[in-house]
Design an enzyme around this catalytic site. Structure first.
Site, PDB file in Angstrom:
ATOM      1  N   ASP A 296       1.054  -1.205  -0.069  1.00  0.00           N
ATOM      2  CA  ASP A 296      -0.001   0.183   0.016  1.00  0.00           C
ATOM      3  C   ASP A 296       1.091   1.346  -0.046  1.00  0.00           C
ATOM      4  O   ASP A 296       0.473   2.677   0.901  1.00  0.00           O
ATOM      5  CB  ASP A 296      -1.427   0.320   0.804  1.00  0.00           C
ATOM      6  CG  ASP A 296      -1.284  -1.137   1.238  1.00  0.00           C
ATOM      7  OD1 ASP A 296      -2.628  -1.238   0.169  1.00  0.00           O
ATOM      8  OD2 ASP A 296      -1.903  -2.106   2.572  1.00  0.00           O
TER       9      ASP A 296
ATOM     10  N   LYS B 257       2.421   2.279  -5.529  1.00  0.00           N
ATOM     11  CA  LYS B 257       2.853   1.754  -5.883  1.00  0.00           C
ATOM     12  C   LYS B 257       2.561   2.276  -7.332  1.00  0.00           C
ATOM     13  O   LYS B 257       2.676   2.408  -9.027  1.00  0.00           O
ATOM     14  CB  LYS B 257       3.663   0.710  -6.275  1.00  0.00           C
ATOM     15  CG  LYS B 257       4.916  -0.025  -5.062  1.00  0.00           C
ATOM     16  CD  LYS B 257       4.040  -1.581  -4.986  1.00  0.00           C
ATOM     17  CE  LYS B 257       3.790  -2.317  -4.264  1.00  0.00           C
ATOM     18  NZ  LYS B 257       3.150  -2.105  -2.718  1.00  0.00           N
TER      19      LYS B 257
ATOM     20  N   GLY C 102      -4.140  -3.872  -4.722  1.00  0.00           N
ATOM     21  CA  GLY C 102      -5.446  -3.246  -5.014  1.00  0.00           C
ATOM     22  C   GLY C 102      -4.417  -2.308  -5.069  1.00  0.00           C
ATOM     23  O   GLY C 102      -3.674  -1.239  -4.424  1.00  0.00           O
ATOM     24  N   HIS C 103      -4.334  -1.414  -5.933  1.00  0.00           N
ATOM     25  CA  HIS C 103      -4.439  -0.936  -7.081  1.00  0.00           C
ATOM     26  C   HIS C 103      -4.572   0.970  -7.237  1.00  0.00           C
ATOM     27  O   HIS C 103      -5.904   0.334  -8.450  1.00  0.00           O
ATOM     28  CB  HIS C 103      -3.455  -0.325  -8.412  1.00  0.00           C
ATOM     29  CG  HIS C 103      -2.167  -1.312  -8.395  1.00  0.00           C
ATOM     30  ND1 HIS C 103      -1.239  -1.125  -6.829  1.00  0.00           N
ATOM     31  CD2 HIS C 103      -1.874  -2.580  -9.107  1.00  0.00           C
ATOM     32  CE1 HIS C 103      -0.485  -2.379  -7.756  1.00  0.00           C
ATOM     33  NE2 HIS C 103       0.108  -2.835  -8.936  1.00  0.00           N
TER      34      HIS C 103
ATOM     35  N   GLN D 231       2.191  -5.517  -2.546  1.00  0.00           N
ATOM     36  CA  GLN D 231       2.592  -5.839  -1.801  1.00  0.00           C
ATOM     37  C   GLN D 231       3.995  -4.796  -1.393  1.00  0.00           C
ATOM     38  O   GLN D 231       4.091  -4.279  -2.106  1.00  0.00           O
ATOM     39  CB  GLN D 231       2.391  -7.306  -1.312  1.00  0.00           C
ATOM     40  CG  GLN D 231       1.381  -7.795  -1.121  1.00  0.00           C
ATOM     41  CD  GLN D 231       1.163  -8.579  -2.288  1.00  0.00           C
ATOM     42  OE1 GLN D 231       1.687  -9.651  -2.613  1.00  0.00           O
ATOM     43  NE2 GLN D 231      -0.305  -8.408  -2.475  1.00  0.00           N
TER      44      GLN D 231
HETATM   45  P1  IMP Z   1      -2.863 -13.134   1.634  1.00  0.00           P
HETATM   46  O1  IMP Z   1      -1.557 -12.290   0.762  1.00  0.00           O
HETATM   47  O2  IMP Z   1      -3.568 -12.483   1.584  1.00  0.00           O
HETATM   48  O3  IMP Z   1      -1.885 -14.270   1.862  1.00  0.00           O
HETATM   49  O4  IMP Z   1      -2.220 -11.859   3.483  1.00  0.00           O
HETATM   50  C1  IMP Z   1      -1.530 -12.016   4.099  1.00  0.00           C
HETATM   51  C2  IMP Z   1      -0.820 -11.286   4.977  1.00  0.00           C
HETATM   52  O5  IMP Z   1      -0.126 -10.036   3.937  1.00  0.00           O
HETATM   53  C3  IMP Z   1      -1.763 -10.175   5.656  1.00  0.00           C
HETATM   54  O6  IMP Z   1      -1.632  -9.571   6.911  1.00  0.00           O
HETATM   55  C4  IMP Z   1      -2.435  -9.213   4.406  1.00  0.00           C
HETATM   56  O7  IMP Z   1      -3.314  -8.068   4.895  1.00  0.00           O
HETATM   57  C5  IMP Z   1      -1.138  -8.787   4.153  1.00  0.00           C
HETATM   58  N1  IMP Z   1      -2.316  -8.030   2.513  1.00  0.00           N
HETATM   59  C6  IMP Z   1      -1.347  -8.663   1.367  1.00  0.00           C
HETATM   60  N2  IMP Z   1      -1.639  -8.580   0.232  1.00  0.00           N
HETATM   61  C7  IMP Z   1      -1.786  -6.889   0.402  1.00  0.00           C
HETATM   62  C8  IMP Z   1      -2.123  -5.385  -0.251  1.00  0.00           C
HETATM   63  O8  IMP Z   1      -1.567  -5.905  -1.182  1.00  0.00           O
HETATM   64  N3  IMP Z   1      -1.293  -4.543   0.774  1.00  0.00           N
HETATM   65  C9  IMP Z   1      -1.069  -4.735   2.275  1.00  0.00           C
HETATM   66  N4  IMP Z   1      -1.516  -6.137   2.900  1.00  0.00           N
HETATM   67  C10 IMP Z   1      -1.033  -6.767   2.279  1.00  0.00           C
END
Ligand code: IMP
Length: 436
Positions: free
Chosen positions: A13, A16, A40-41, A226
């Protein structure tokens, strides 16, 4: 012309999407190399806001080939929904290419993600519940179905017949309910056939596309999702995602070789945020944190969850700069800090009475770390209309310079608002490795 990688230097977040969008004008190809629709962008162009999860941000430019690389896990339902949303707003998606080797997120992966999180009770990772972890698990176990399987429903059916009984047993053991449809082979094969027909024109050997564009000396942009601190191996395990957001992930998941990468641009916010569980040494749970969260609209694009907010932290920042070989930085959301009387920057940790400058390799040490702060006077002025570093208030410049010093890499782009145009561009050319 360079191959550039855009990486998040924090916990995701970092903005990017805006960085990719800002640089997209100069590039021919944007490649997403890992993650799935957990990302999410948000991109703001004039009065239009686009929220994208899977489709690379470059889709908004007519000259770009947006590529979803082999390292991504693809939920075909999300991808088709996103295509439909873009088409309804007049955006051409016909150029989007999806690697035949990318793995599929199927309904049982989502059911398992939810069931695992429920079973973890108080120890939840706080996943986005999009099935990301279970899809990557199946990939490593060589049980997964890939995008190419969308084109051969009979073979997909045979593979599912082997996989689904195991998933059914697992879901039952985890105490899941409401999963019957997710493990109903006929229903899933029917979906696969429909998805395959729709996505057929987009499925391609994306490694070949990347290498041919590289040979033509076009500029390629590899877009990480991420952030470095959520990397499966290098982040704060187990509170991480299941892929490799770091720049190295562009090589394994994007189809570019390490020595073909010329530039790694790290993206960070002027403060820190984190979604989900896990250590966050500089977390703010007071009124200042609330103010930053509200002003910065710190709500997850994918989950709608309020993000945790904290001061910027030089310890993971230095680590992320090293790990990614960052050659330049884009600093986002500086405007959000306007009006805060005093800004803090964590410069080191204290662990058991000792000062520690390096990111702790041990999660037990990290859990005991407290922040050692340096304090900077804030600025009152609105800065959203500033377009040159020299026109920023002196205290904002001091803070930016301090961030640059602790990071050890030049901040070449500064964002002072969500719009593409609300960006301060400093003298900069793509930096080759070792040119610093
Ligand atoms: P997962 O990727 O859904 O398995 O989540 C694993 C961890 O990564 C969790 O703490 C999510 O909140 C975090 N996470 C996954 N995608 C994002 C993102 O795009 N932005 C921020 N945190 C993310």
């Amino acid at each position: 012309m360079p191959a550039s990688v855009i990486v998040g230097l924090q916990w995701g977040d970092e903005g990017k999407g805006k960085t990719t969008d800002f640089l997209a004008e100069q590039v021919s190809t944007v490649v997403r190399y890992q993650g799935g629709d957990n990302a999410g962008h948000t991109i703001v162009i004039g009065d239009d806001t686009f929220k994208l999860h899977l489709v690379p941000s470059g889709v908004l430019y007519g000259h770009i080939t947006p590529i979803i690389g082999p390292g991504v896990v693809v939920n075909p339902a999300t991808l088709i929904r996103e295509f439909d949303g873009l088409i309804s707003r007049g955006i051409d998606v016909s150029r989007v290419r999806v690697s035949h080797a990318a793995h599929l997120i199927l309904p049982h992966h989502i059911a398992l993600d939810k069931a695992r999180e429920s079973a973890l009770a108080g120890d939840k990772v706080g996943t986005t519940q999009r099935g990301i972890g279970p899809a990557y698990e199946d990939r490593a176990a060589r049980l997964g179905l890939r995008v190419e399987d969308l084109l051969d429903p009979a073979s997909a059916a045979a593979r599912l017949a082997r996989v689904l009984p195991e998933k059914r047993a697992l879901l039952a053991a985890l105490g899941a309910t409401d999963y019957a449809e997710a493990v109903d082979a006929d229903a899933v094969v029917a979906m696969i056939a429909t998805w395959g027909e729709r996505l057929r024109p987009h499925i391609a050997d994306t490694n070949d596309l990347v290498q041919r564009a590289y040979a033509r000396k076009e500029h390629l942009l590899f877009e990480g999702a991420q952030g470095a601190m959520l990397d499966l191996d290098h982040g704060s395990y187990p509170f991480v995602t299941s892929s490799h957001p770091i720049a190295g992930g562009a090589a394994t998941g994007g189809g570019i070789a390490p020595l073909q990468i010329d530039e790694v641009m790290g993206v960070m916010k002027a403060y820190a945020t984190r979604v989900g569980s896990g250590p966050f040494v500089t977390e703010l749970t007071d009124a200042i944190g609330e103010r930053i969260a509200v002003t910065g609209h710190e709500v997850g694009t994918t989950t709608g969850r309020r993000r945790r907010v904290g001061w910027n932290d030089a310890v993971p920042l230095r680590y992320a700069v090293e790990l990614n070989g960052v050659s330049s930085i884009m600093l986002n959301k500086l405007d959000v800090l306007s009006g805060i009387p005093e800004i803090r920057l964590c410069v080191a940790y204290e662990i058991d009475g000792r000062r520690v400058d390096r990111w702790p390799a041990s999660s037990a040490d990290l859990a005991r770390a407290t922040a050692i702060y340096e304090t900077f006077p804030g600025w009152e002025e609105e800065i959203t209309n500033v377009r040159a570093m020299a026109d920023l208030p002196v205290n904002a410049r001091r803070y930016v310079t301090a961030l640059e010093e602790v990071a050890g890499a030049p901040i070449v782009l500064l964002s002072v608002g969500p719009e593409r145009t609300q960006t301060i561009e400093r003298a900069w050319r793509p930096l080759r490795h070792g040119a610093r």
